[in-house]
Design an enzyme around this catalytic site. Sequence first.
Site, PDB file in Angstrom:
ATOM      1  N   ILE A   1       0.428  74.497   6.155  1.00 18.78           N
ATOM      2  CA  ILE A   1       0.905  75.675   6.748  1.00 18.78           C
ATOM      3  C   ILE A   1       2.919  75.152   6.926  1.00 18.78           C
ATOM      4  CG2 ILE A   1       1.214  77.959   7.966  1.00 18.78           C
ATOM      5  CD1 ILE A   1      -1.371  78.412   7.788  1.00 18.78           C
TER       6      ILE A   1
ATOM      7  N   ASP B   1       5.979  77.285   8.645  1.00 21.90           N
ATOM      8  CA  ASP B   1       6.714  78.106   8.994  1.00 21.90           C
ATOM      9  C   ASP B   1       7.700  78.273   9.259  1.00 21.90           C
ATOM     10  OD1 ASP B   1       6.072  77.204  11.088  1.00 21.90           O
ATOM     11  OD2 ASP B   1       4.173  78.187  11.584  1.00 21.90           O
ATOM     12  N   THR B   2       8.435  78.173  10.622  1.00 25.83           N
ATOM     13  CA  THR B   2       9.499  77.979  11.075  1.00 25.83           C
ATOM     14  C   THR B   2      10.230  76.684  10.792  1.00 25.83           C
ATOM     15  OG1 THR B   2       9.586  77.550  13.067  1.00 25.83           O
ATOM     16  CG2 THR B   2       9.866  79.596  12.314  1.00 25.83           C
TER      17      THR B   2
ATOM     18  N   THR C   1       7.950  71.631  12.983  1.00 22.48           N
ATOM     19  CA  THR C   1       6.808  70.156  13.070  1.00 22.48           C
ATOM     20  C   THR C   1       7.685  69.075  11.712  1.00 22.48           C
ATOM     21  OG1 THR C   1       5.861  72.100  13.637  1.00 22.48           O
ATOM     22  CG2 THR C   1       4.410  70.126  12.913  1.00 22.48           C
TER      23      THR C   1
ATOM     24  N   LYS D   1       5.445  80.502   5.348  1.00 22.31           N
ATOM     25  CA  LYS D   1       5.516  81.773   5.799  1.00 22.31           C
ATOM     26  C   LYS D   1       6.412  82.646   5.071  1.00 22.31           C
ATOM     27  CE  LYS D   1       1.664  81.916   9.478  1.00 22.31           C
ATOM     28  NZ  LYS D   1       1.171  81.504  10.828  1.00 22.31           N
TER      29      LYS D   1
ATOM     30  N   PHE E   1      -1.638  84.979  11.010  1.00 19.54           N
ATOM     31  CA  PHE E   1      -2.140  83.421  11.354  1.00 19.54           C
ATOM     32  C   PHE E   1      -4.068  83.775  10.350  1.00 19.54           C
ATOM     33  CE2 PHE E   1      -4.737  81.433  13.855  1.00 19.54           C
ATOM     34  CZ  PHE E   1      -3.921  79.859  13.586  1.00 19.54           C
ATOM     35  N   VAL E   2      -3.944  83.082  10.032  1.00 18.79           N
ATOM     36  CA  VAL E   2      -4.567  83.128   8.695  1.00 18.79           C
ATOM     37  C   VAL E   2      -5.546  81.268   8.831  1.00 18.79           C
ATOM     38  CG1 VAL E   2      -3.312  84.213   6.271  1.00 18.79           C
ATOM     39  CG2 VAL E   2      -3.767  81.414   6.741  1.00 18.79           C
TER      40      VAL E   2
ATOM     41  N   ASP F   1      -7.606  76.158  11.359  1.00 15.32           N
ATOM     42  CA  ASP F   1      -8.534  76.617  11.673  1.00 15.32           C
ATOM     43  C   ASP F   1      -7.756  77.294  12.683  1.00 15.32           C
ATOM     44  OD1 ASP F   1      -8.225  75.138  14.829  1.00 15.32           O
ATOM     45  OD2 ASP F   1      -6.390  74.838  13.289  1.00 15.32           O
TER      46      ASP F   1
END
Length: 213
Positions: free
Chosen positions: A131, A133-134, A137, A161, A182-183, A189
């Site tokens: 994933i 997202d913003t 990371t 996302k 949130f998948v 997990d």
Amino acid sequence: MDNAGMKKGIVIKDDWPGYSLDLFTYPEHYHEDIESVYIPHGVIMNRVERLARYVMDDFEDNIMVLCVLKGGYKFCADLVEFLKVLGRNSNKYLETRVEFIRLKSYQNDQSTEELHIIGSRDLSFLRGKAIVDTGKTMKALLQHVETFEPKMIKVSGLLVKRVPNMADSLTDYVGFEIPNHFVVGYALDYNEYFRDLNHICVISKTGKMKYKV
């Protein structure tokens, strides 16, 4: 849509509720913990195969695949396997090496400011991340990888996302662009649970409460 657009992913709209759980098989102990099957396993696999074809088109002879653990391991493994299959069935074969790195930036369903990077010191070319997202990371990881001066860096993410300041510009090969849900499943997990789901599913409130730490 042109080839570059398709590399940016299949867009799943905000009002997509997912499929009824009754249509699919899944571990029975998660019956009350997931709301719907958001992306079925077969659809995931077909899309990963298509991403592998994009990679084959963009690289010449060899790549280093950097797998981001733990959530990205199934995506990475399937992507590499499709690269091997495509190579065996064509006149072009990519010599592929795989290295692993672990990132941890989530607690429960929230991204935290603290990022831990644990892994190999021999890092380059392509990485599979589950994933994006913003992008906090991913930006930190890219900065880390760039210190090794690789010839080329490409980022592959199964899911991007749709959030403010979304990080689609950081990702070269995208499986699906999804709303900010949130998948779980397909190795994604919630506090180490749900990795054994083959489908990507939306976690329920019951599931969040049951497995909250």
